[in-house]
Design an enzyme around this catalytic site. Structure first.
Site, PDB file in Angstrom:
ATOM      1  N   ASP A   1       0.860  -1.177   0.000  1.00 46.48           N
ATOM      2  CA  ASP A   1       0.000   0.000   0.000  1.00 46.48           C
ATOM      3  C   ASP A   1       0.891   1.220   0.000  1.00 46.48           C
ATOM      4  O   ASP A   1       2.042   1.118   0.373  1.00 46.48           O
ATOM      5  CB  ASP A   1      -0.792   0.025   1.315  1.00 46.48           C
TER       6      ASP A   1
ATOM      7  N   ASP B   1      -4.201  -2.471   5.035  1.00 53.14           N
ATOM      8  CA  ASP B   1      -4.720  -2.029   6.329  1.00 53.14           C
ATOM      9  C   ASP B   1      -6.243  -2.037   6.349  1.00 53.14           C
ATOM     10  O   ASP B   1      -6.845  -2.152   7.389  1.00 53.14           O
ATOM     11  CB  ASP B   1      -4.200  -0.634   6.670  1.00 53.14           C
TER      12      ASP B   1
ATOM     13  N   ASP C   1      -8.769  -4.894   1.885  1.00 52.48           N
ATOM     14  CA  ASP C   1      -7.534  -5.609   1.530  1.00 52.48           C
ATOM     15  C   ASP C   1      -7.598  -7.075   1.950  1.00 52.48           C
ATOM     16  O   ASP C   1      -6.700  -7.847   1.628  1.00 52.48           O
ATOM     17  CB  ASP C   1      -6.316  -4.962   2.219  1.00 52.48           C
TER      18      ASP C   1
END
Length: 1242
Positions: A463, A784, A788
């Site tokens: 990310d 997070d 995801d």
């Protein structure tokens, strides 16, 4: 503890339950039983029940002495009283196995059982005295130096074997016990880390879930796992995944749409909640429940419970506890259940390789021991009955049987030494040690094998926000009233109408849980609480000398009319408020390029709205948004729309509501790159790991940040794609994802921007399933958000963020980064590689001992009818090898040097050529020494020979010297084993590992005691100083010999073979099948298995047809040239795809993109490739004889549509590729090819 079940109408009371604690209501107006029966219901029934029993939720609150606005008081006596009345929010874990149970399990080892039986037979026979000592006629077995005392001592050998078996068992059991204890410690730490927001005394505070009590007012946000049962007080747009309770995987809608926050009154906790009741019923068998939860895990799973988590891991513990044991039950159902119950990841690559290796070694050992026994028996029979011509006399039977038992014990000893039962132990110790140490490096490992898998990682999909950047957002640029401000404007520079509008739009249309708090320390930065982007916007208001608090007081959360919460599909958030005149105003904020498409007007310089046409938008994108994004800023558009009250709009039709907006401002938010990230990424790249950024941000922002981090470097050949574009390229004409198309993209892809969770999952799955490279890729993913979850679960190793991560993300992950920092991932890689190396070191040491011990026992037995190393001595050697060496070598700390080599890869052998050279080299040295001592030792030391000693003869110095030398050589070889890549300095960093030093010295001390005082049980005679020095001298020779071996170049030893390869391709497909099945409902499994095979068949036919087509056309000419496999220049565009993609309107692509395409076409000097004639195929080469092998068939990889991508600037993209003299494509010099318009090049 169950999932929240609020009723479809307005509240769905949560199912929570009461235990057996009758009416323990204390002073509360409601009993445990009443709450429990309420929690059994759902939907309209539940609403009815609340109305009948309590009137409404408010009065239920009052009865529980709680307040919907202020929650409970923080009075400890009140909280304790509630725990007494309604129970604690804690489900006691399953009892751990006792030490005795573990001892019993360790005793189940087959080789140990064989030894025990042999030892017992030996004991029984030693006590049996044949009548009348007339054993002269029984052959040479009985005579010789045997006196009365020795005959009495015949039992010692059997007893000693039993004793050593007990030692081995106790050590194994203790290891298992400490491992379980460690794991439970880890478990409780994971549980303690799970906190939940509750309202106490009117303040929202985070408390550990175990401290929640009935009557608490819980605040639930997107992605939470609900830790108790409860009734919804207020919430909006809420959906809950109740699959772990009901088995239904559909999300259940709760309450009317109202606002992103959800308040819940806790009504049942711990064993009285629905999940608690289920666990109580299950007792120990939580397998089924676990299966249900795994199946029901969905991207937006807003629920599940802490205790489920604990149980789930207990399941994993039980599995990891005995890595190499087979299913004891063995029934089909048992196996089926195991198959479905165990997540696919559980059997790691390393364990697969080790199991395979252990089986191979075990088989070889079994053969050797069988041959040993057969040769000994035959030799004895022929010698006694044929050569000496004796007949078998009844009174001699016990003596002969004793001989046979002795031979049998020798055979079993060979087997015991050959079977490397220390392997699972070494793996366990190494992993447990690493996990413990990784805690200090901010890696909380949830699944043991993840840390070893991480050492093989070849790709990391990370990310951006919070992992690569600091996740501290600040607005640094803005575009307001037709002016682009490069720093925060003075409030006087903004029209007052616009300023008011900005203040309201930001204050109201941000979750009320996002706040800016005063700094903890004086002079520090203000604390950002809640969503960081929203905090950045609220900070912008404070910079404009305005405050958001008064606006929120004027319009509290309850007054918000409708909220469209932010999610990864919308990429925006909108809030509707009712104006004093009854009309409605909608405030919206979101990704600028998405929201600007929905704007039809904009506030101009005079604060009045003016028209905003597509042309203006393109202008704004070019002049404002792209420059901001290229500086790495995230651009957010703030807009509003006024809606009439009559007729009231249809709020469910979101597309109609959030459109025709008026743009107020566009702001550029900076999220600085973490200072340590560029260095960490550089280390990853050096270590052969490709880092890819997958983000929801704008492509220009993403590219700018990627460049700052070092993910992309100028001059590299890379791809940066947007989610839409990625989707368009990987889908075939039918809109299905095509693995071959993914294979053309992922090797060069470095940045995937504006990506949805599905894109992330698709990319991870595509890389894992790819066969383009010889090695299967091992992918790590960081995430997070709740969205995801699927990608984290699919990845080989999932990293969840400990601070910013939602519960669902943590639940799907393997490792939790407690500091949310990318550089901790590099530490995980280092530890993972260290685990792998530790086990290789142990193997190198163990196999050397194995080879030597087995050869010595075998040849010694065949030549001298007796093993030079006795059973008890062998068991001691086994103990050194297995337990102590695994402790010593598995606890070596990692060094930075581990990051200087490429990953080993999944199919790489465990035992490399260098290790094989070391094993055989040291084996040769040891065998030469031992055979020299065996056959001429008595002459060298001038002592009595120990060969051909009769049964029960006393121990000889001769054989003691052999035993002592053997052990000392192993000790010094243990130091050699610390290096496995042919390094010369074996002492490097040895004092950094106190465990190693103490084990080597300790073993040496015990060896002295055994030799000098072991006597009969250990078959040792005390040695004098001179003999000891010789033994030591030969031992130290191991170190010198190690240097000689290191000098021989491995490349010259063509005859060596590697061993311990990874699982073959067949096994992999089994795994894939299991993986497919795991995601499917239990009932569908059988059906699905057939389907998979059917689809496979179809795929094969399609592949064959494609190959035939390819063979006919010259299109794929020259593709299978091995050298070209990784070079993107050599892939050819497949003309059929170019036009078809335009004809079929592929789903998942926004129709508004047509604008973009015209945009791109305008900027390019060429016709769009999709409308161009397909390029002429290259000339067919006459020597072409067969179609290309399937995995390497690839087409051209068009680069990204962004004109400022380096790859395009350098003109890499060509459609007509000239061919060289050999018919293979040549890469033209860069300047020959003008830039092409690329928006939909596939």
């Amino acid at each position: 503890m169950g999932e929240m079940a609020n009723s479809a109408v307005e509240f769905y009371p949560k199912r929570g339950g009461g235990g057996a604690e009758a009416n323990h209501a204390g002073d509360f107006g409601v009993t445990l039983e009443e709450l429990r029966s309420l929690m059994e219901l759902r939907g309209a029934e539940a609403l009815q029940k609340i109305q009948d029993s309590f009137g409404d939720v408010e009065s239920l609150c009052q009865r529980l002495k709680s307040s919907t606005s202020d929650g409970l008081s923080d009075n400890p006596t009140d909280l304790e009283k509630r725990r007494q009345a309604f129970g604690q929010n804690f489900i006691p874990p399953k009892k751990p196995k006792t030490f005795l149970q573990l001892v019993w399990e360790a005793l189940q080892d087959v080789t140990l059982i064989i030894l025990e039986i042999a030892a017992i037979i030996s004991l029984c026979l030693s006590f049996y005295q044949p009548p009348g000592h007339e054993s002269e006629g029984c052959g040479n077995g009985s005579g010789g130096s045997e006196d009365e005392g020795e005959a009495e001592a015949g039992w010692i050998e059997g007893a000693a074997i039993l004793l050593s078996v007990i030692c081995v068992v106790l050590v194994t059991a203790f290891n298992d016990w400490s491992k379980e204890k460690q794991f439970r410690g880890l478990q409780s730490r994971i549980e303690l880390e799970q906190r939940f927001a509750v309202v106490r005394n009117g303040n929202v505070i985070q408390i550990p879930v175990a401290e929640m009590v009935v009557g608490d007012m819980a605040q639930v946000k997107y992605g939470d796992l609900l830790p108790a049962d409860g009734v919804l007080i207020q919430g909006n747009d809420l959906q809950i995944d109740e699959s772990s309770l009901t088995g239904e995987s559909d999300h259940v809608r709760k309450s009317a749409d109202k606002d992103p926050m959800l308040r819940m009154l806790v009504t049942a906790v711990g064993v009285n909640s629905q999940t608690g009741i289920i666990f109580t019923l299950l007792g120990a068998g939580e397998g089924e429940e676990e299966k249900k939860e795994k199946k029901g895990k969905q991207p937006e799973a807003a629920v599940e419970t802490n205790q489920n988590k604990a149980k789930k891991q207990d399941g994993a513990v039980a599995m990891e506890m005995q890595p190499l044991k087979s299913a004891e039950g063995g029934e089909v159902e048992e196996k089926e259940k195991k198959k479905t119950n165990v997540p696919k990841k559980e059997k790691s690559v390393l364990q697969g390789k080790l199991t395979k290796l252990a089986v191979q070694i075990g088989k070889a050992g079994l053969v050797m021991s069988a041959i040993t026994v057969i040769i000994l028996v035959l030799y004895f029979v022929i010698e006694t009955f044929v050569v000496e011509g004796r007949s078998w006399l009844p009174e001699c039977t016990p003596i002969y049987v004793q001989y046979f038992v002795k031979f049998f014990i020798i055979g079993v000893t060979v087997l015991v030494v050959a079977v490397p039962e220390g392997l699972p132990l070494a793996v366990t110790i190494s992993l447990a040690y690493s996990v413990k140490k990784m805690m200090k490096d901010n890696n909380l490992v949830r699944h043991l094998d993840a840390c070893e898998t991480m050492g093989n990682a070849t790709a990391i999909c990370s990310d951006k926000t919070g992992t690569l950047t600091t996740n501290r957002m600040t607005v640094v640029q803005s575009y307001i009233n037709d002016q682009h401000f490069r720093e925060i404007p003075d409030p006087s520079q903004i029209h007052h109408n616009t300023l008011e509008m900005i203040v309201n739009a930001i204050s109201i249309n941000c979750a009320y849980t996002s706040k800016i708090m005063p700094p903890d320390v004086e002079g520090g930065l203000p604390k950002q609480v809640g969503n960081k982007t929203e905090c950045g916007l609220l900070g912008f208001l404070l910079d404009l000398k305005r405050d958001y608090a008064p606006v929120r007081e004027q319009i509290p959360e309850e007054k918000l009319y409708k909220v469209y919460t932010f999610n990864s599909v919308r990429k925006s958030m909108s809030t509707v408020v009712q104006m004093p005149d009854g009309s409605f105003r909608l405030y919206s904020k979101g990704a600028s390029e998405i929201l600007l498409k929905k704007c039809s007007s904009i506030l101009g310089a005079n604060g009045e709205a003016r028209n905003f046409k597509p042309r203006d938008r393109d202008e704004m994108v070019k002049k404002v948004i792209e420059p901001m994004a290229c500086e790495g800023l995230r651009t957010i558009c703030i807009a509003y729309r006024d809606l009439p009250c009559n007729p009231e709009p249809d709020w469910d039709n979101e597309a109609e509501i959030v459109t025709d907006l008026t743009c107020i401002a566009v702001v550029g938010i900076e999220d600085p790159v973490r200072p340590e990230v560029p260095e960490a990424i550089c280390k990853c790249q050096r270590a052969g790991i490709t880092v890819r950024m997958v983000t929801g941000d704008n492509i220009n922002t993403a590219r700018a940040i990627a460049a700052k981090c070092g993910i992309i470097q100028p001059g590299d050949d890379f791809l940066c794609l947007e989610g839409k574009d990625f989707n368009r390229r990987i889908r075939n004409e039918k809109g299905e994802i095509d693995q071959e198309r993914i294979d053309k993209i992922w090797p060069k892809l470095r940045v995937l921007a504006r990506s949805s969770p599905t894109d992330k999952h698709t990319l991870v799955k595509g890389i894992i399933d790819s066969t383009v490279l010889e090695q299967r890729q091992v992918v790590a993913v960081t995430g997070d958000g709740t969205n995801d979850g699927p990608a984290l679960k699919k990845a080989d190793v999932g990293f969840a963020m400990g601070i910013a991560g939602t519960d669902v993300a943590k639940e799907a992950s393997d490792i939790i980064l407690t500091d949310d920092n990318f550089s901790s991932i590099v530490k995980a890689v280092m530890w993972g590689r260290n685990v792998y190396d530790s086990i290789s070191k142990f193997l190198q040491f163990q196999l050397t001992v194995n080879v030597v011990a087995v050869t010595v026992a075998f040849t010694g037995a065949c030549i001298t009818q007796d093993s030079p190393l006795k059973a008890v001595q062998m068991l001691w050697v086994n103990l050194i090898m297995d337990t102590f060496a695994s402790l010593a070598l598995a606890t070596e700390p990692p060094t930075e040097a581990l990051l200087l080599r490429k990953p080993y890869g999944r199919n790489n052998p465990l035992i490399s050529l260098t290790m094989m050279k070391n094993i055989l080299g040291h084996g040769v040295y040891q065998l030469i020494i031992i055979f020299t001592l065996l056959f001429v030792g008595e002459k060298i030391f001038n002592i009595d020979s120990g060969r051909n000693a009769p049964l029960h003869s006393p121990p000889s110095e001769h054989y003691t010297i052999i035993f002592n030398t053997f052990v000392l050589m192993q000790l010094f070889n243990e130091i050699n084993a610390r290096k496995i890549h042919g390094e010369r300095n074996v002492f490097d960093g040895i004092f950094g590992n106190p465990i190693f030093c103490s084990i080597v010295l300790g073993t040496f001390g015990v060896q002295i005691v055994i030799v000098q005082f072991g006597g009969k049980p250990f078959s040792c005679a005390p040695l004098n100083v001179e003999q000891w020095l010789w033994c030591l001298f030969v031992g130290v020779g191991e170190l010198l010999w190690g240097q000689v071996i290191a000098t021989v170049p491995t490349s010259h030893l063509k005859c060596l073979k590697e061993a311990g390869h990874g699982p073959g391709t067949d096994e992999m497909t089994e795994d894939e099948l299991a993986d497919d099945e795991e995601e499917i409902d239990h009932a569908e499994r059988e059906l699905r298995r057939g389907q998979i095979l059917w689809f496979r068949g179809l795929n094969r036919i399609q592949t064959q047809m494609q190959v035939v087509k390819a063979f006919r056309s010259s299109l794929y000419d020259g593709i299978e040239k091995p050298a070209s496999r990784n070079s993107i220049h050599n892939f050819m565009a497949h003309p059929e795809f170019l036009i078809n993609d335009f004809i079929h309107n592929i789903p998942l692509i926004d129709d508004t993109d047509i604008d973009d395409e015209s945009e791109w076409s305008r900027h390019s000097h060429h016709l769009h490739p999709a409308f161009r004639k397909p390029p002429p195929p290259p000339v067919q080469h006459p020597q072409r004889s067969r179609p290309p092998p399937r995995p390497y068939r690839q087409y051209s990889l068009p680069t990204t549509p962004n004109r400022n991508n380096n790859a395009i600037e350098s003109g890499v993209y060509h459609l007509n590729l000239p061919t060289g003299p050999d018919g293979h494509w040549t890469t033209p010099s860069r300047q020959l090819y003008p830039l092409l318009a690329l928006e939909t090049s596939l």
